[in-house]
Design a protein around this motif. Sequence first.
Motif, mmCIF file in Angstrom:
data_model
loop_
_atom_site.group_PDB
_atom_site.id
_atom_site.type_symbol
_atom_site.label_atom_id
_atom_site.label_comp_id
_atom_site.label_asym_id
_atom_site.label_seq_id
_atom_site.Cartn_x
_atom_site.Cartn_y
_atom_site.Cartn_z
ATOM 1 N N ARG A 141 0.840 -1.216 0.000
ATOM 2 C CA ARG A 141 0.000 0.000 0.000
ATOM 3 C C ARG A 141 0.866 1.253 0.000
ATOM 4 N NH1 ARG A 141 -2.930 -2.959 3.631
ATOM 5 N NH2 ARG A 141 -2.173 -1.781 5.411
ATOM 6 N N THR A 144 2.454 1.670 -3.460
ATOM 7 C CA THR A 144 1.433 2.132 -4.408
ATOM 8 C C THR A 144 1.121 3.604 -4.192
ATOM 9 O OG1 THR A 144 0.471 -0.076 -4.584
ATOM 10 C CG2 THR A 144 -0.953 1.777 -5.188
ATOM 11 N N ALA A 145 1.011 4.020 -2.937
ATOM 12 C CA ALA A 145 0.722 5.426 -2.635
ATOM 13 C C ALA A 145 1.852 6.329 -3.124
ATOM 14 C CB ALA A 145 0.499 5.603 -1.135
ATOM 15 N N GLU A 147 3.870 5.697 -5.652
ATOM 16 C CA GLU A 147 3.759 5.725 -7.114
ATOM 17 C C GLU A 147 2.627 6.640 -7.571
ATOM 18 O OE1 GLU A 147 3.290 1.632 -8.210
ATOM 19 O OE2 GLU A 147 5.301 1.100 -7.512
ATOM 20 N N GLN A 148 1.496 6.580 -6.887
ATOM 21 C CA GLN A 148 0.356 7.430 -7.258
ATOM 22 C C GLN A 148 0.674 8.906 -7.063
ATOM 23 O OE1 GLN A 148 -2.727 5.686 -4.812
ATOM 24 N NE2 GLN A 148 -3.440 4.388 -6.486
ATOM 25 N N ARG A 151 2.861 10.306 -9.784
ATOM 26 C CA ARG A 151 2.142 10.668 -11.026
ATOM 27 C C ARG A 151 1.383 11.976 -10.876
ATOM 28 N NH1 ARG A 151 1.368 4.972 -10.965
ATOM 29 N NH2 ARG A 151 -0.704 5.173 -10.053
ATOM 30 N N THR A 152 1.008 12.330 -9.658
ATOM 31 C CA THR A 152 0.235 13.549 -9.399
ATOM 32 C C THR A 152 1.122 14.778 -9.286
ATOM 33 O OG1 THR A 152 -1.384 12.239 -8.173
ATOM 34 C CG2 THR A 152 -1.413 14.596 -7.795
#
Length: 156
Positions: A141, A144-145, A147-148, A151-152
């Motif tokens: 988790r 993933t956070a 990586e997210q 992208r932002t």
Amino acid sequence: MEQQEAADDAVLTRIGQAVMLLHGGDREEARNRFGALWSEIGERGEALHRCTLAHYMADTQDDPGDELAWDLRALAAAEGLGDERSEGQRSALALQVFSPSLHLSLAVDYLKLQHPQAARLHLDRARELVKALADDGYGRRMRTAVEQLERTLPAG
């Protein structure tokens, strides 16, 4: 020693109860309970308690500046975990587990406040720290956070 451990467990239990309220959607009651606990333990309480409490208190804030202030308190307390020799292994493990999340939260806070350079600094730190996490649900988790958010966050 046993009395202190029982008191520590009681504080962590109370923090956990407020976290359950927060995750159940009752931010106001969670904020009230976290506030009462902070009044009890304050700036001189055990670093693990301060770190955990401030980390979750940040999530109850409506104002991004207040959220940042609580996340900074959590990070300062986490940095104090290494100074508490009596806590030993427990503090070292807590610091290893908490640190990626703390830096990720700070990156999000700074992004909300339109400070992309500060956000990038904390995102980079979180990216380095997640490498030490286990390949379990929490570790995945956190990765993933990161990586997210990558992208932002605007480039540069």
